[in-house]
Write a protein that holds these residues in place. Structure first.
Motif, mmCIF file in Angstrom:
data_model
loop_
_atom_site.group_PDB
_atom_site.id
_atom_site.type_symbol
_atom_site.label_atom_id
_atom_site.label_comp_id
_atom_site.label_asym_id
_atom_site.label_seq_id
_atom_site.Cartn_x
_atom_site.Cartn_y
_atom_site.Cartn_z
ATOM 1 N N LYS A 137 10.290 8.340 8.167
ATOM 2 C CA LYS A 137 10.358 6.886 8.255
ATOM 3 C C LYS A 137 9.043 6.372 8.830
ATOM 4 O O LYS A 137 8.477 6.977 9.729
ATOM 5 N N ALA A 138 8.558 5.285 8.279
ATOM 6 C CA ALA A 138 7.360 4.624 8.815
ATOM 7 C C ALA A 138 7.640 3.135 8.891
ATOM 8 O O ALA A 138 8.183 2.551 7.954
ATOM 9 N N SER A 139 7.289 2.540 10.002
ATOM 10 C CA SER A 139 7.414 1.086 10.117
ATOM 11 C C SER A 139 6.016 0.523 10.315
ATOM 12 O O SER A 139 5.082 1.235 10.644
ATOM 13 N N GLY A 140 5.870 -0.754 10.092
ATOM 14 C CA GLY A 140 4.548 -1.359 10.198
ATOM 15 C C GLY A 140 3.816 -1.284 8.873
ATOM 16 O O GLY A 140 4.399 -0.996 7.822
ATOM 17 N N VAL A 141 2.523 -1.503 8.914
ATOM 18 C CA VAL A 141 1.733 -1.611 7.685
ATOM 19 C C VAL A 141 1.667 -0.307 6.893
ATOM 20 O O VAL A 141 1.533 -0.326 5.675
ATOM 21 N N LEU A 142 1.777 0.822 7.542
ATOM 22 C CA LEU A 142 1.718 2.105 6.843
ATOM 23 C C LEU A 142 2.919 2.295 5.911
ATOM 24 O O LEU A 142 2.841 3.030 4.923
ATOM 25 N N ASN A 143 4.026 1.625 6.190
ATOM 26 C CA ASN A 143 5.241 1.750 5.388
ATOM 27 C C ASN A 143 4.968 1.565 3.891
ATOM 28 O O ASN A 143 5.558 2.242 3.067
ATOM 29 N N HIS A 144 4.052 0.677 3.547
ATOM 30 C CA HIS A 144 3.743 0.387 2.145
ATOM 31 C C HIS A 144 2.852 1.449 1.500
ATOM 32 O O HIS A 144 2.671 1.439 0.286
ATOM 33 N N TYR A 145 2.282 2.345 2.308
ATOM 34 C CA TYR A 145 1.270 3.266 1.786
ATOM 35 C C TYR A 145 1.561 4.739 2.087
ATOM 36 O O TYR A 145 0.683 5.580 1.946
ATOM 37 N N VAL A 146 2.779 5.064 2.492
ATOM 38 C CA VAL A 146 3.133 6.446 2.845
ATOM 39 C C VAL A 146 2.849 7.399 1.687
ATOM 40 O O VAL A 146 2.348 8.502 1.893
ATOM 41 N N ASP A 147 3.103 6.961 0.474
ATOM 42 C CA ASP A 147 2.887 7.834 -0.684
ATOM 43 C C ASP A 147 1.402 8.021 -1.019
ATOM 44 O O ASP A 147 1.053 8.824 -1.867
ATOM 45 N N LYS A 148 0.530 7.304 -0.329
ATOM 46 C CA LYS A 148 -0.906 7.405 -0.592
ATOM 47 C C LYS A 148 -1.666 8.112 0.541
ATOM 48 O O LYS A 148 -2.892 8.126 0.556
ATOM 49 N N ILE A 149 -0.936 8.704 1.495
ATOM 50 C CA ILE A 149 -1.574 9.410 2.608
ATOM 51 C C ILE A 149 -2.237 10.683 2.083
ATOM 52 O O ILE A 149 -1.612 11.479 1.397
ATOM 53 N N VAL A 150 -3.518 10.851 2.417
ATOM 54 C CA VAL A 150 -4.240 12.058 2.019
ATOM 55 C C VAL A 150 -4.457 13.003 3.206
ATOM 56 O O VAL A 150 -4.749 14.173 3.019
ATOM 57 N N ARG A 151 -4.319 12.461 4.426
ATOM 58 C CA ARG A 151 -4.459 13.297 5.616
ATOM 59 C C ARG A 151 -3.687 12.658 6.759
ATOM 60 O O ARG A 151 -3.728 11.449 6.957
#
Length: 186
Positions: A137-151
């Motif tokens: 689970k991620a809250s905040g602005v990262l929530n929209h980009y979890v699938d784009k995390i490279v590191r």
């Protein structure tokens, strides 16, 4: 019909963003540039077992301005001796220098993470981890980009996300906070 203000990017030297913005606000009439911003982000880190949060520049070397008159502003920037040197402007269809506009997709991202007028620092995102360091689970602005995390760097508390931004693939650092950090933030 009145023209609508749009956002443009000015590029200067890294670590001279605040000086550039300050001189720009001083030397250029408000009628040519209504808003000048340096988008910021919050970063979390641990020092002596204590969580600290600091503000940092999101895109080093960039200043964002809002204007209705990009041609007039560009001419003013070129002639002013009060301003620091900005890197070359973009080239228009005629081959002439022009300010670089922020396209709508990029502006949507910036306004999502920094507010409508790019006035707020991008916040820290809370994450909950599962097995093998996967984000449940991620809250905040990262929530929209979890699938784009490279590191994901849990020790230094950041996630690097790769997204299309400014006509290229751009890496953006998102500050993160783990569940156990919430009680440590001062």
């Amino acid at each position: 019909m009145t023209e609508k203000e749009k956002w443009y990017i000015l590029q200067t030297y890294k670590d001279q963003e605040y000086e550039a913005a300050s001189r720009l606000e001083y030397a250029v009439p408000k009628s040519l540039c209504s808003v000048c911003r340096i988008p910021k982000k919050l970063k979390a880190f641990r020092a002596s077992g204590e969580m600290r949060i600091v503000e940092d520049i999101m895109f080093p070397g960039y200043v964002f301005v809002k204007t209705v008159y990009p041609e007039k502003l560009q001419k003013e920037l070129k002639k002013s001796r009060e301003l620091p040197q900005f890197f070359p402007f973009g080239k228009g269809e005629s081959g002439e220098d022009e300010l670089i506009p922020v396209n709508q997709e990029d502006l949507d991202f910036l306004q999502t993470v920094c507010g409508k007028e790019l006035q707020s620092p991008m916040g820290i995102s809370d994450i909950t981890l599962g097995e093998n360091r996967t984000i449940l689970k991620a809250s905040g602005v990262l929530n929209h980009y979890v699938d784009k995390i490279v590191r994901l760097n849990l020790h230094k508390r950041f996630a690097i996300v790769e997204i299309p931004l400014f006509n290229r693939s751009q890496t953006v650092f998102f500050g993160i906070r783990l569940e156990q950090d919430r009680s440590l933030v001062a």
